[in-house]
Design a protein around this motif. Structure first.
Motif, mmCIF file in Angstrom:
data_model
loop_
_atom_site.group_PDB
_atom_site.id
_atom_site.type_symbol
_atom_site.label_atom_id
_atom_site.label_comp_id
_atom_site.label_asym_id
_atom_site.label_seq_id
_atom_site.Cartn_x
_atom_site.Cartn_y
_atom_site.Cartn_z
ATOM 1 N N ALA A 239 0.833 -1.210 0.000
ATOM 2 C CA ALA A 239 0.000 0.000 0.000
ATOM 3 C C ALA A 239 0.868 1.261 0.000
ATOM 4 C CB ALA A 239 -0.937 -0.003 1.204
ATOM 5 N N ASN A 240 1.921 1.265 0.834
ATOM 6 C CA ASN A 240 2.804 2.430 0.902
ATOM 7 C C ASN A 240 3.550 2.650 -0.413
ATOM 8 O OD1 ASN A 240 2.128 3.113 3.519
ATOM 9 N ND2 ASN A 240 3.817 1.994 4.444
ATOM 10 N N MET A 241 3.927 1.564 -1.071
ATOM 11 C CA MET A 241 4.587 1.699 -2.370
ATOM 12 C C MET A 241 3.647 2.345 -3.375
ATOM 13 S SD MET A 241 6.728 -1.910 -2.615
ATOM 14 C CE MET A 241 7.412 -1.555 -4.249
ATOM 15 N N ARG A 242 2.410 1.880 -3.399
ATOM 16 C CA ARG A 242 1.445 2.452 -4.345
ATOM 17 C C ARG A 242 1.204 3.934 -4.057
ATOM 18 N NH1 ARG A 242 -0.848 -2.925 -4.075
ATOM 19 N NH2 ARG A 242 -1.982 -2.348 -2.187
ATOM 20 N N GLU A 243 1.131 4.283 -2.768
ATOM 21 C CA GLU A 243 0.909 5.688 -2.405
ATOM 22 C C GLU A 243 2.074 6.569 -2.836
ATOM 23 O OE1 GLU A 243 -0.165 6.226 1.682
ATOM 24 O OE2 GLU A 243 -1.604 4.571 1.635
ATOM 25 N N ASN A 244 3.270 5.981 -2.943
ATOM 26 C CA ASN A 244 4.449 6.728 -3.377
ATOM 27 C C ASN A 244 4.655 6.671 -4.884
ATOM 28 O OD1 ASN A 244 5.760 7.992 -1.136
ATOM 29 N ND2 ASN A 244 6.289 5.977 -0.348
ATOM 30 N N GLY A 245 3.712 6.054 -5.595
ATOM 31 C CA GLY A 245 3.850 5.947 -7.034
ATOM 32 C C GLY A 245 4.854 4.906 -7.476
ATOM 33 N N LEU A 246 5.184 3.954 -6.589
ATOM 34 C CA LEU A 246 6.112 2.873 -6.925
ATOM 35 C C LEU A 246 5.309 1.680 -7.439
ATOM 36 C CD1 LEU A 246 8.476 3.033 -3.807
ATOM 37 C CD2 LEU A 246 8.902 3.992 -6.078
ATOM 38 N N ASP A 247 5.620 1.229 -8.618
ATOM 39 C CA ASP A 247 4.923 0.102 -9.218
ATOM 40 C C ASP A 247 5.324 -1.182 -8.506
ATOM 41 O OD1 ASP A 247 3.869 -1.910 -10.822
ATOM 42 O OD2 ASP A 247 4.377 -0.919 -12.701
ATOM 43 N N VAL A 248 4.377 -1.809 -7.821
ATOM 44 C CA VAL A 248 4.691 -3.018 -7.044
ATOM 45 C C VAL A 248 5.086 -4.186 -7.936
ATOM 46 C CG1 VAL A 248 3.197 -2.335 -5.129
ATOM 47 C CG2 VAL A 248 2.255 -3.736 -6.983
ATOM 48 N N LEU A 249 4.784 -4.093 -9.219
ATOM 49 C CA LEU A 249 5.170 -5.150 -10.152
ATOM 50 C C LEU A 249 6.509 -4.857 -10.821
ATOM 51 C CD1 LEU A 249 1.728 -5.832 -11.883
ATOM 52 C CD2 LEU A 249 2.777 -7.077 -9.973
#
Length: 234
Positions: free
Chosen positions: A121-131
């Motif tokens: 969730a934190n990665m997505r909030e930072n605009g980091l693509d989890v894939l």
């Protein structure tokens, strides 16, 4: 990643994430201790009675490539306590790879899973693509009696696409191997997107060799891959 062509500098950021007391700070302290003094910066730590790492530890490892690029590697940990979630989001910003440090004990499975979900969730909030952003999972504390078995770790490897490393960070076991997986993943991801080898003339082999020849790899799986160099880092 920060790529400064004018100053010929490339900076990569690696973040260690996970529950409190899982071993994030122990990993960084081990890496810092194994790095040559001339190839490491000051290890910064803020500790309080609430948490071992309130903000982050910073380890700049640096070298100059054969093409004249100064490469810096910055390693951070996030605070483990639940109340510091906002700080974890800040530290995760612009991460090029993430180490998720999990507690191997069976009783810690629920907390590991909760922090894993929060990491995504934190990665997505930072605009980091989890894939896209590489994540390496380290199962630490493998020496404890109630730790998951090797077979259970193998099942974890099969369930997800992330590299999984077993570790006893207090003894330095698995620490350098985790860092190696992180840097391989970070380099390949960035090279695919930014064509680093072509644009700055630095190959994956040179990148990894420069870093790990500055480390004491005795007793690790990397020892034969990166024999020590007689040269000094710059």
């Amino acid at each position: 990643m920060q790529l400064n062509h004018a100053q010929r500098e490339l900076t990569l950021k690696i973040v260690y994430y996970g529950p409190g007391l899982s071993g994030k700070t122990t990993n960084l302290r081990c890496i810092h201790a194994r790095a040559r003094p001339e190839a490491r910066g000051r290890l910064l730590s803020v500790e309080t009675h609430e948490d071992r790492t309130l903000f982050f530890d910073l380890l700049p490892v640096f070298f100059t490539s054969s093409t004249g690029f100064k490469v810096k590697l910055k390693l951070f940990t996030v605070p483990g306590q639940v109340v510091h979630d906002a700080t974890r989001r800040v530290v995760l910003q612009n991460a090029d790879a993430v180490a998720f440090i999990a507690d191997s004990r069976r009783g810690a499975a629920g907390e590991n899973n909760a922090y894993w979900r929060k990491l995504r969730a934190n990665m997505r909030e930072n605009g980091l693509d989890v894939l896209q952003v590489p994540v390496v999972i380290q199962f630490n504390k493998r020496d404890l009696p109630d730790a998951q078995t090797d077979e259970e770790l193998e099942q974890a490897r099969k369930r997800g696409g992330e590299p999984v490393v077993g570790a006893v960070a207090l003894r330095g076991e698995g620490v350098m191997e985790t860092l190696h997986e992180l840097l391989v993943g970070a380099w390949r991801n960035l090279d695919e997107r930014m064509r680093l080898a072509r644009n700055i003339g630095l190959t994956e082999k040179e990148f990894l060799t420069h870093i790990f020849q500055q480390m004491d790899l005795k007793g690790t799986a990397l020892e034969s891959m990166y024999p020590p160099s007689g040269g000094q880092s710059r």
